[in-house]
Design an enzyme around this catalytic site. Structure first.
Site, PDB file in Angstrom:
ATOM      1  N   THR A   1       0.852  -1.189   0.000  1.00 16.43           N
ATOM      2  CA  THR A   1       0.000   0.000   0.000  1.00 16.43           C
ATOM      3  C   THR A   1       0.888   1.240   0.000  1.00 16.43           C
ATOM      4  O   THR A   1       1.680   1.428   0.924  1.00 16.43           O
ATOM      5  CB  THR A   1      -0.894  -0.010   1.259  1.00 16.43           C
ATOM      6  OG1 THR A   1      -1.650  -1.220   1.251  1.00 16.43           O
ATOM      7  CG2 THR A   1      -1.831   1.181   1.277  1.00 16.43           C
TER       8      THR A   1
ATOM      9  N   GLU B   1      -3.377  -5.294  -2.937  1.00 18.33           N
ATOM     10  CA  GLU B   1      -3.881  -6.482  -2.246  1.00 18.33           C
ATOM     11  C   GLU B   1      -4.884  -6.013  -1.195  1.00 18.33           C
ATOM     12  O   GLU B   1      -4.670  -5.006  -0.545  1.00 18.33           O
ATOM     13  CB  GLU B   1      -2.677  -7.161  -1.583  1.00 18.33           C
ATOM     14  CG  GLU B   1      -2.997  -8.406  -0.838  1.00 18.33           C
ATOM     15  CD  GLU B   1      -3.566  -9.466  -1.755  1.00 18.33           C
ATOM     16  OE1 GLU B   1      -2.901  -9.801  -2.746  1.00 18.33           O
ATOM     17  OE2 GLU B   1      -4.690  -9.937  -1.477  1.00 18.33           O
ATOM     18  N   PHE B   2      -5.969  -6.760  -1.045  1.00 19.80           N
ATOM     19  CA  PHE B   2      -7.013  -6.322  -0.116  1.00 19.80           C
ATOM     20  C   PHE B   2      -7.225  -7.310   1.017  1.00 19.80           C
ATOM     21  O   PHE B   2      -8.297  -7.359   1.607  1.00 19.80           O
ATOM     22  CB  PHE B   2      -8.331  -6.108  -0.881  1.00 19.80           C
ATOM     23  CG  PHE B   2      -8.189  -5.160  -2.031  1.00 19.80           C
ATOM     24  CD1 PHE B   2      -8.220  -3.786  -1.824  1.00 19.80           C
ATOM     25  CD2 PHE B   2      -7.984  -5.626  -3.321  1.00 19.80           C
ATOM     26  CE1 PHE B   2      -8.062  -2.895  -2.879  1.00 19.80           C
ATOM     27  CE2 PHE B   2      -7.828  -4.748  -4.390  1.00 19.80           C
ATOM     28  CZ  PHE B   2      -7.872  -3.379  -4.169  1.00 19.80           C
ATOM     29  N   LEU B   3      -6.222  -8.120   1.310  1.00 19.70           N
ATOM     30  CA  LEU B   3      -6.459  -9.198   2.275  1.00 19.70           C
ATOM     31  C   LEU B   3      -6.678  -8.701   3.695  1.00 19.70           C
ATOM     32  O   LEU B   3      -6.103  -7.713   4.131  1.00 19.70           O
ATOM     33  CB  LEU B   3      -5.330 -10.235   2.237  1.00 19.70           C
ATOM     34  CG  LEU B   3      -3.907  -9.860   2.615  1.00 19.70           C
ATOM     35  CD1 LEU B   3      -3.708  -9.849   4.117  1.00 19.70           C
ATOM     36  CD2 LEU B   3      -2.959 -10.868   1.996  1.00 19.70           C
TER      37      LEU B   3
ATOM     38  N   LYS C   1      -6.812   1.164  -3.428  1.00 20.47           N
ATOM     39  CA  LYS C   1      -6.435   0.537  -2.161  1.00 20.47           C
ATOM     40  C   LYS C   1      -6.673   1.481  -0.973  1.00 20.47           C
ATOM     41  O   LYS C   1      -7.352   1.122  -0.009  1.00 20.47           O
ATOM     42  CB  LYS C   1      -4.965   0.125  -2.221  1.00 20.47           C
ATOM     43  CG  LYS C   1      -4.380  -0.346  -0.927  1.00 20.47           C
ATOM     44  CD  LYS C   1      -4.990  -1.636  -0.463  1.00 20.47           C
ATOM     45  CE  LYS C   1      -4.660  -1.879   0.988  1.00 20.47           C
ATOM     46  NZ  LYS C   1      -4.886  -3.226   1.403  1.00 20.47           N
TER      47      LYS C   1
ATOM     48  N   GLY D   1      -8.217  -1.101  14.690  1.00 19.58           N
ATOM     49  CA  GLY D   1      -6.779  -1.049  14.953  1.00 19.58           C
ATOM     50  C   GLY D   1      -6.096  -1.863  13.885  1.00 19.58           C
ATOM     51  O   GLY D   1      -6.628  -2.037  12.792  1.00 19.58           O
TER      52      GLY D   1
ATOM     53  N   CYS E   1      -3.093  -1.872   9.316  1.00 22.29           N
ATOM     54  CA  CYS E   1      -3.489  -1.234   8.055  1.00 22.29           C
ATOM     55  C   CYS E   1      -4.350   0.008   8.241  1.00 22.29           C
ATOM     56  O   CYS E   1      -3.905   1.117   7.935  1.00 22.29           O
ATOM     57  CB  CYS E   1      -4.219  -2.227   7.174  1.00 22.29           C
ATOM     58  SG  CYS E   1      -3.112  -3.475   6.519  1.00 22.29           S
TER      59      CYS E   1
ATOM     60  N   LYS F   1      -2.885   3.343  10.090  1.00 26.02           N
ATOM     61  CA  LYS F   1      -1.756   4.019   9.428  1.00 26.02           C
ATOM     62  C   LYS F   1      -2.125   4.421   7.999  1.00 26.02           C
ATOM     63  O   LYS F   1      -1.640   5.430   7.493  1.00 26.02           O
ATOM     64  CB  LYS F   1      -0.490   3.168   9.465  1.00 26.02           C
ATOM     65  CG  LYS F   1      -0.545   1.883   8.657  1.00 26.02           C
ATOM     66  CD  LYS F   1       0.558   1.795   7.625  1.00 26.02           C
ATOM     67  CE  LYS F   1       0.540   0.441   6.935  1.00 26.02           C
ATOM     68  NZ  LYS F   1       0.509   0.475   5.500  1.00 26.02           N
TER      69      LYS F   1
ATOM     70  N   ARG G   1      -0.667  -4.736  16.710  1.00 21.43           N
ATOM     71  CA  ARG G   1      -0.305  -3.399  16.240  1.00 21.43           C
ATOM     72  C   ARG G   1      -1.517  -2.475  16.355  1.00 21.43           C
ATOM     73  O   ARG G   1      -2.601  -2.797  15.878  1.00 21.43           O
ATOM     74  CB  ARG G   1       0.175  -3.449  14.780  1.00 21.43           C
ATOM     75  CG  ARG G   1       1.575  -4.030  14.642  1.00 21.43           C
ATOM     76  CD  ARG G   1       1.973  -4.154  13.186  1.00 21.43           C
ATOM     77  NE  ARG G   1       1.145  -5.124  12.483  1.00 21.43           N
ATOM     78  CZ  ARG G   1       1.175  -5.314  11.160  1.00 21.43           C
ATOM     79  NH1 ARG G   1       1.978  -4.588  10.413  1.00 21.43           N
ATOM     80  NH2 ARG G   1       0.402  -6.222  10.603  1.00 21.43           N
TER      81      ARG G   1
END
Ligand code: UDX
Length: 438
Positions: A121, A146-148, A204, A257, A260, A263, A329
Site C-alpha cells: 500500500t 492487495e485487499f487481504l 487501495k 486497529g 493497516c 496508518k 499493532r
C-alpha cells in the site's frame, strides 16, 4: 512461470504460498534471517488460519523456497513487491524506505521480460516514480494492490472480490502477464479491473478509508446513543437493512486497529496535504479521532465500575486487534489495558493467540494463560477482542469462578441477557446497560 515475492510479512508470506499453490515455482525473499528460517520449515512467523497447511504443501512439494539472497529472483517472470509501508516515525506519512530499498536491490537482477508488480500500500504517485527507476533495466512495472484481511488472508488471496491491475498506458503485455498469473482465479469469474497507476494506488487507500469511515460513523452514533439512551446495535441492524448501506462493518465498539486501517488513513491524509488537498480528506482526521475516543470511553467505563465496587483489578479478555489474529499493532484492547495500568489499575489479560506479541509490545502487562486465571480475583471483567472462545463462555460458569459481577463488553458481542440472568451487569459501548436479574 517463475514467481518471486519480496517481503515475507503477512502480505508476502501469504502471497508466496498462494502462488506456489497455484503451481508456480516461487521464491520468497526477506532480509530477516530468522523469519526465512521459520518459513523454510513451513512455519508462518505469525498466526494465520490455513497458512501453515499451504506453506507446508509448497515447501514439501519443492515449489516454494525462501531466501535472504535477493539475487535468487534472477530469472523470475514476475517479481511481486510485498514489503511493509509503516507509519513514518514522528509523522503521519508512509515510510517508503522498504519499498525503495527492495526496488534498488532488484535492479541488477531484472531485465527485459520481467514484470515487477507492486502489492504494497503506497501513497499515490509512487508507482510512476518506481516505474521510472525500473525502466532502464528493460523490466516493466505494474501496481496490483492487495485487499487481504488478517485472519482471512489465504481465502482473500485465493478467492478475492476483485483483481486490480494498475499499468502504464497501453502496456498490454503486463496485463497479459498478470492474467496468466491469476488465470486460475479469473476462471472463477472474478472481476478484474485494468486502470492506470494512480487509480490502482487510490483504489487501495480509498477502500481502507471508506471502511474506516464506516466504522467511525457507527461509533459516532454510539457516542450519541450513550447520551440519548439509544441502542447502537439495533440502530446498525435497522440502517444496515438498507441495501445501499449494508450491515457489514457497522459493528460499534472499541473501533479499528491493526497494521493497516489506522496508518493507511493517516498516510492518505498526509499525502492529500502534500497534494494541496488537505481539506478534501480532512474528515479522515475526524475518523481517526472518533476511533481513538472509543478507547478513552472504555477506560472511563471500567474506571467508573471499579470506583463503584471499590476495587482496582481488571480482567481483560482479548488483546489482539481483532479475533483470529495474534497482531497487536495499534490494538484497541492492548491500548486500553496499557492505559488502565498507567492509571494504577491491576490488569490481568488473556488472549488465545496474542500473548507473545502483546508481551513484546507491553512488557509490563501481566498476561496470563487462561480466562480462569484472568478473572479469578478480578473486580471488573472487560472484553477487548471478540474471540469465539469469549462468545462461547458460559456466564453461569464464569459466575462461579469470579466475584466480579460487572462485564464491560467493548465489542458488543456478548448475549447481555444471558449474562444478566446469572447476576452480571453488562455494559456495552453505545447501548444502555443491562441490569442484573434480581
Ligand atoms: C483491513 C481491510 O479490511 C483489508 O481490506 C486491507 O487489505 C487491510 O486492512 P484488517 O486490518 O486485517 O484488514 O482487518 P479488518 O477485518 O478490516 O478489521 C479492522 C479493524 O476494524 C479491527 O480492529 C476490527 O475489530 C475493526 N472493526 C471491523 C470494527 O471495529 N467494526 C466493524 O464493524 C468491523
Amino acid at each position: 512461470m517463475k514467481i518471486a515475492v519480496i517481503g515475507c510479512g503477512y502480505l508476502g508470506a501469504v502471497h508466496a504460498a498462494a502462488m506456489a499453490s497455484l503451481g508456480y515455482e516461487t521464491v520468497g525473499v526477506d532480509v530477516d534471517e530468522a523469519k526465512i528460517e521459520r518459513l523454510r520449515r513451513g512455519e508462518p512467523p505469525f498466526y494465520e488460519p490455513g497458512l501453515p497447511e499451504l506453506l507446508k504443501a509448497g515447501v514439501d512439494a519443492g515449489t516454494l523456497r525462501f531466501t535472504t539472497d535477493v539475487s535468487e529472483v534472477a530469472g523470475s517472470d514476475v517479481v511481486f513487491i510485498a514489503v511493509g509501508t509503516p507509519q513514518r516515525a514522528g509523522s503521519d506519512a508512509a515510510d517508503l524506505t522498504y519499498v525503495d530499498a527492495s526496488i534498488e536491490s532488484l535492479l541488477p537482477h531484472i531485465g527485459e521480460g520481467t514484470l515487477v508488480a507492486g502489492k504494497s500500500t503506497v501513497p499515490v504517485g509512487t508507482a510512476q516514480r518506481l516505474a521510472d527507476i525500473v525502466a532502464p533495466t528493460g523490466a516493466a512495472l505494474a501496481w496490483n494492490p492487495e485487499f487481504l484481511r488478517e485472519g482471512f488472508a489465504v481465502e482473500d488471496t485465493l478467492t478475492p472480490d476483485r483483481l486490480v491491475y494498475g499499468v502504464a498506458d497501453g502496456d498490454d503485455a503486463s496485463v497479459a502477464r498478470l492474467d496468466e498469473v491469476y488465470a486460475g482465479i479469473l476462471a472463477r469469474g472474478t472481476d478484474r479491473l485494468v486502470v492506470n497507476f494512480a487509480t490502482a494506488e487510490l483504489v487501495k487507500v480509498s477502500a481502507n478509508a471508506f471502511l474506516a469511515t464506516k466504522i467511525s460513523f457507527i461509533n459516532a452514533m454510539a457516542e450519541l446513543s450513550e447520551t440519548v439512551g439509544a441502542d447502537v446495535t439495533q440502530l446498525a441492524d435497522a440502517i444496515g437493512l438498507d441495501a445501499r448501506i449494508g450491515r457489514r462493518f457497522l459493528n460499534a465498539g472499541l473501533g479499528f486497529g491493526g497494521g493497516c486501517l489506522p496508518k493507511d488513513i493517516r498516510a492518505f491524509q498526509a499525502r492529500a496535504d502534500e497534494l494541496g488537498h488537505g481539506q478534501t480528506l480532512g474528515f479522515l482526521r475526524e475518523v481517526d479521532q472518533i476511533n481513538l475516543r472509543r478507547r478513552d470511553r472504555m477506560v472511563a467505563l471500567i474506571d467508573g465500575e471499579l470506583a463503584a465496587v471499590g476495587g482496582d483489578r481488571v480482567a481483560m479478555l482479548g488483546l489482539a486487534f481483532k479475533p483470529n489474529s495474534d497482531d497487536v499493532r495499534d490494538s484497541p484492547a492492548l491500548d486500553v489495558s496499557r492505559t488502565l495500568q498507567e492509571r494504577g489499575r491491576v490488569v490481568k489479560a488473556y488472549d488465545p493467540e496474542a500473548s507473545e506479541t502483546a508481551r513484546r509490545s507491553v512488557p509490563t502487562l501481566e498476561i496470563v494463560g487462561s480466562v480462569d486465571e484472568a478473572i479469578r480475583n478480578a473486580d471488573v471483567l472487560a472484553l477487548g477482542t471478540e474471540w469465539q472462545q469469549f462468545r462461547d463462555l458460559d456466564p453461569a460458569e464464569v459466575a462461579t469462578k469470579t466475584a466480579a459481577r460487572v462485564i464491560v463488553d467493548g465489542r458488543n458481542t456478548l448475549d447481555a441477557r444471558a449474562w444478566a440472568a446469572v447476576g452480571f451487569k453488562v455494559i456495552g459501548l453505545g447501548r444502555p446497560d443491562t441490569a442484573p436479574a434480581a
